[in-house]
Design an enzyme around this catalytic site. Structure first.
Site, PDB file in Angstrom:
ATOM      1  N   ASP A  98       1.394 -28.451  50.249  1.00  0.00           N
ATOM      2  CA  ASP A  98       2.424 -29.082  51.082  1.00  0.00           C
ATOM      3  C   ASP A  98       2.396 -28.432  52.459  1.00  0.00           C
ATOM      4  O   ASP A  98       2.196 -27.216  52.578  1.00  0.00           O
ATOM      5  CB  ASP A  98       3.809 -28.905  50.459  1.00  0.00           C
ATOM      6  CG  ASP A  98       3.982 -29.742  49.199  1.00  0.00           C
ATOM      7  OD1 ASP A  98       3.353 -30.805  49.108  1.00  0.00           O
ATOM      8  OD2 ASP A  98       4.748 -29.323  48.308  1.00  0.00           O
ATOM      9  N   ASP A 123       2.914 -37.441  49.128  1.00  0.00           N
ATOM     10  CA  ASP A 123       4.344 -37.567  48.848  1.00  0.00           C
ATOM     11  C   ASP A 123       4.973 -38.706  49.655  1.00  0.00           C
ATOM     12  O   ASP A 123       5.828 -39.445  49.142  1.00  0.00           O
ATOM     13  CB  ASP A 123       5.072 -36.257  49.181  1.00  0.00           C
ATOM     14  CG  ASP A 123       4.680 -35.127  48.249  1.00  0.00           C
ATOM     15  OD1 ASP A 123       4.328 -35.406  47.094  1.00  0.00           O
ATOM     16  OD2 ASP A 123       4.710 -33.963  48.698  1.00  0.00           O
TER      17      ASP A 123
END
Length: 205
Positions: A134, A154
């Site tokens: 991330d 995401d």
């Protein structure tokens, strides 16, 4: 224009629907993995890099769990869930999806799922329990909720799940027909079946 004619213009053959899903999934997967590669090569770990002040930051981290790092001790469960979701989308694409809208939404969703699934399968610390990369941080987006850091995969997963909900709410089926049209057709059929031709007893001599 009749609903049947309109539907025929928006429906796809099985091969076209499957191809659309596959191409979009590959494009999203490639974009996700490429941006993760750039993040790994250029960003310091766990150190905020402002891009547009507090509006957009880059913050490299590795997530063993789900959103907001939930379930960090059962990473393999999320891997299985992602794999099951990917298989379900492929099965739908092959057997049921015949409309362009569903093919696009499911293709983009599949690409996002495959992006994070790739991390779970191939990244450290090992197969099935890999940590997802991330690196995108938008503090303003979360209001009073804990701030989340996410990636390209995401973004597609969240936005396409919203799109799935919209398609369901407007009643668009996988084959391109709509719930209201099907209900209207069924009502018309029932009404036609109930109509009988009265017999005039005086018609015969």
């Amino acid at each position: 224009m009749s609903s049947r004619t309109s539907a025929s213009r928006t429906t796809l053959r099985a091969a076209a629907a499957g191809t659309t899903i596959a191409i979009l999934a590959v494009l999203v997967l490639a974009a996700d993995q490429f941006t993760k590669y750039l993040a790994l090569e250029n960003l310091p770990e766990r150190q905020a890099v402002p891009v547009i002040g507090d509006v957009l930051q880059l913050y490299l981290t590795f997530n063993p769990g789900a959103a907001f790092s939930l379930g960090e001790g059962v990473t393999w469960v999320f891997t299985l869930v992602l794999a099951a979701a990917a298989v379900a989308i492929v099965a739908l694409g092959v057997t049921r999806v015949r409309t362009r809208a569903w093919a696009i939404v499911l293709g983009l969703l599949l690409g996002g799922i495959l992006g994070n699934l790739t991390d779970r399968l191939l990244r450290a610390p090992g197969f099935l329990v890999g940590h997802v990369v991330d690196f995108i941080h938008t503090p303003w987006l979360w209001l009073w909720f804990p701030s989340a850091i996410y990636n390209v995969a995401d973004m597609f997963i969240v936005t396409m799940m919203i799109a799935v909900a919209i398609l369901v709410l407007i009643g668009l089926r996988f084959d391109g027909t709509r719930e209201k049209d099907a209900a209207r057709a069924a009502a018309t059929t029932d009404a036609d079946a109930d109509v009988t031709t009265p017999t005039d007893p005086h018609a015969q001599s």
